[in-house]
Design an enzyme around this catalytic site. Structure first.
Site, PDB file in Angstrom:
ATOM      1  N   HIS A 168       0.569  -0.706  -0.007  1.00 15.67           N
ATOM      2  CA  HIS A 168      -0.147  -0.082  -0.242  1.00 15.67           C
ATOM      3  C   HIS A 168       0.517   1.081   0.298  1.00 15.67           C
ATOM      4  O   HIS A 168       0.056   2.187   0.486  1.00 15.67           O
ATOM      5  CB  HIS A 168      -1.501   0.207   1.578  1.00 15.67           C
ATOM      6  CG  HIS A 168      -1.635  -0.984   0.789  1.00 15.67           C
ATOM      7  ND1 HIS A 168      -3.279  -0.362   0.170  1.00 15.67           N
ATOM      8  CD2 HIS A 168      -1.773  -2.343   1.682  1.00 15.67           C
ATOM      9  CE1 HIS A 168      -3.786  -1.956   0.687  1.00 15.67           C
ATOM     10  NE2 HIS A 168      -3.619  -2.844   0.995  1.00 15.67           N
TER      11      HIS A 168
ATOM     12  N   ASP B 173      -0.413  -5.055   6.138  1.00 12.30           N
ATOM     13  CA  ASP B 173      -1.441  -5.793   5.354  1.00 12.30           C
ATOM     14  C   ASP B 173      -1.615  -6.750   3.324  1.00 12.30           C
ATOM     15  O   ASP B 173      -1.000  -5.450   2.946  1.00 12.30           O
ATOM     16  CB  ASP B 173      -3.213  -5.812   6.056  1.00 12.30           C
ATOM     17  CG  ASP B 173      -3.624  -4.579   5.081  1.00 12.30           C
ATOM     18  OD1 ASP B 173      -2.561  -3.022   4.699  1.00 12.30           O
ATOM     19  OD2 ASP B 173      -4.584  -4.004   4.529  1.00 12.30           O
ATOM     20  N   GLU B 174      -1.956  -7.496   3.264  1.00 14.30           N
ATOM     21  CA  GLU B 174      -2.353  -7.018   1.582  1.00 14.30           C
ATOM     22  C   GLU B 174      -0.471  -7.564   0.954  1.00 14.30           C
ATOM     23  O   GLU B 174      -0.693  -6.296  -0.134  1.00 14.30           O
ATOM     24  CB  GLU B 174      -3.253  -6.206   0.669  1.00 14.30           C
ATOM     25  CG  GLU B 174      -4.486  -6.910   1.601  1.00 14.30           C
ATOM     26  CD  GLU B 174      -5.504  -5.847   1.277  1.00 14.30           C
ATOM     27  OE1 GLU B 174      -7.096  -5.986   1.661  1.00 14.30           O
ATOM     28  OE2 GLU B 174      -5.287  -4.448   1.122  1.00 14.30           O
ATOM     29  N   ALA B 175       0.177  -7.257   1.043  1.00 17.75           N
ATOM     30  CA  ALA B 175       1.217  -7.208   0.692  1.00 17.75           C
ATOM     31  C   ALA B 175       1.962  -8.015  -0.580  1.00 17.75           C
ATOM     32  O   ALA B 175       3.249  -8.794  -0.143  1.00 17.75           O
ATOM     33  CB  ALA B 175       2.602  -7.234   1.825  1.00 17.75           C
TER      34      ALA B 175
END
Length: 532
Positions: A274, A337-339
């Site tokens: 992100h 998150d969401e790496a």
């Protein structure tokens, strides 16, 4: 005989006077004066109080009422806050004083109130809010607001009467972390818009404002040592709008205002994923040394800081150092998150280097629950945003971390995410976690939500509001209300008060207050709103 005629004449005059008053009332209002409504019952507030003992005649705020307070400046500020709420609608002076008897009294005192609890006692002579801390007094004031007619929230003089039911409320929160997250990265919200949301959070006794300050679509906080983060990385938003960023003075004003409402700001810089706004601002943060273009879409998982470069940690150190210096609260959120573009090995190595930086600047790490796939620092909190359908393996990692001492803040996306659509017809929001109507957002128990998590590991709840589809305060409010009060109740109220059938009645009574405050809200068919 003459005396009898005189008495009859006087009775006739009194009757004519009464009829004239009624006629005046009808002319002024279009209807005969209504009988004053009964005071709001002490147990009709949200969040549900821990203990209620009704009884006795009510207290009435009148032109002669004063607000009496003794204690430090913070306690006097709570009294002034209360006066500022009551004066416009009542039209009364309501002086704040340290002298006198009766009236509304705010009292700091010893007692088993904890850091945020209070006791509210109401009788014909006075309303007294007692607490050990100014925060407790402030939460007691929120209960007092809800016990008064909803018209008390209006900014013009209203007819009243302003009565508070007799009895006692004794109240302490279930959890110490009762938060709401606002994503200012996907769409930027001004200082005044954030303040408006803070006021709405305070009404329901929330005590944490988690600000999502960076993402692929925008960097929203000025960092002196890396100025292009804000001036370039903050220059856009989802859909290609102008974006924006907070100067350090802007951010400090948000922190100050939140503190005046007894909310602690928890800033988040999401990493290592992100991060496109940062990568676009500084080419050296990319492994290939090439800056990508700014991004205005809504996809996730494609960006990553370059874990192997030393400059990455110089960057992280500078950002955390400057942000920590602006933030008096205990916590700093590092995302995580969401790496998806970062290997597991690189992710673990990155967190091993970044968490000590947070500690170096005196803050406690908070991360999304993917942090439990690395090695959470001692004292770190993991914010769980999984779904009912989240894999057993991922849940097991979170449970194991909790068993090993990592605290949890629960934000299950299919329960607590305020940006999820209510139904397929909701004009705003997303639906990747499913549709989340009001009952679903309320009808779960944080204490038992993740089996195997030790009692005490759950530190609280938080309601995130992501802003891919939200552009103004009206959008924020429509998605937050009526779900936000339910999450607040899950964080504050004892587990044995959680009952949908009773809650929906108390929630319905809030609608008139939202209207008075100018809040836009969703009229869920699951709630008996009545004429609202």
């Amino acid at each position: 005989m003459r005396d009898g005629l005189v008495r009859q004449h006087h009775r006739t005059l009194r009757l004519l006077g009464s009829l004239l008053l009624v006629a005046v009332g009808v002319c002024a209002t279009g209807a005969a004066p209504a009988r004053a409504a009964a005071p709001t019952p002490l147990d009709r507030v949200v969040p549900a109080p821990a203990s209620v003992t009704p009884g006795g005649a009510p207290y009435r705020i009148t032109r002669g009422t004063h607000i009496r307070v003794d204690g430090p400046r913070e306690a006097r500020q709570v009294a002034q806050y209360l006066a500022d709420i009551l004066r416009p609608s009542t039209g009364y002076r309501l002086p704040v004083t340290t002298r006198g008897e009766g009236g509304i009294r705010l009292a700091l005192t010893r007692g088993d109130f904890g850091a945020e609890g209070y006791r509210l006692s109401s009788s014909p002579r006075a309303v007294t809010i007692s607490a050990r801390t100014p925060a407790g007094l402030f939460h007691g004031v929120q209960t007092l607001r809800q016990l008064l007619p909803a018209a008390v929230e209006r900014d013009t003089v209203q007819p009243g009467p302003w009565t508070v039911a007799g009895g006692t409320v004794t109240d302490t929160p279930r959890y110490g972390w009762r938060g709401a997250m606002l994503d200012v990265s996907r769409h930027f919200f001004t200082v005044e818009q954030v303040k408006r949301y803070i006021d709405q959070l305070a009404l329901y006794k929330l005590n944490k404002l988690h600000l999502h300050l960076s993402d692929d679509q925008g960097w929203r906080i000025a960092i002196d040592s890396w100025p292009r983060l804000a001036t370039y990385g903050g220059s856009t938003e989802v859909g290609g709008g102008p974006g924006g960023h907070y100067t350090k003075a802007d951010y400090q004003e948000i922190v100050r205002y939140a503190a005046s409402r007894h909310l602690e700001v928890v800033p988040e810089i999401d990493m290592p994923g992100h991060t496109n706004a940062a990568l676009a601002s500084y080419a050296e943060l990319n492994c290939d040394g090439v800056a990508p273009p700014l991004y205005t879409g809504t996809a996730v998982g494609f960006s990553s800081l370059c874990v192997g470069k030393d400059v990455t940690y110089d960057f992280v150190d500078d950002v955390i150092r400057e942000l920590a210096a602006l933030t008096p609260g205990r916590y700093l959120h590092i995302g995580g998150d969401e790496a998806h573009s970062t290997s597991h090995e690189d992710y673990a190595a990155f967190m091993d280097r970044v968490q000590p930086i947070v500690a170096k600047y005196g803050k406690t790490v908070v991360g999304w629950h993917q942090l439990t796939g690395a090695a959470p620092a001692e004292g770190a909190l993991a914010q769980y945003w999984g779904l009912d359908r989240t894999s057993a393996q991922e849940k097991a990692r979170v449970v194991k971390a909790a068993q090993n001492g990592t605290g949890l803040v629960l934000s299950p996306a299919d329960r607590a995410y305020l940006d999820m659509k209510y139904t397929e017809d909701t004009p705003l929001g997303l639906s990747w976690a499913g549709y989340v109507e009001v009952r679903r957002s309320y009808d779960w128990d944080p204490g038992t939500y993740l089996p195997g998590v030790p009692e005490g590991a759950v530190k609280g709840v938080e309601a995130p509001l992501w802003s891919e589809t939200l552009e103004d305060s009206g959008h924020i409010e429509f998605m937050a209300f009526p779900r936000l009060p339910g999450v607040a109740e899950l964080g504050w109220s004892p587990a044995d008060t959680h009952d949908w059938e009773r809650y929906k009645v108390r929630l319905a009574a809030q609608a008139e207050r939202w209207n008075a405050l100018g809040i836009e809200w969703y009229r869920s068919p699951q709630v008996p709103w009545g004429a609202q």
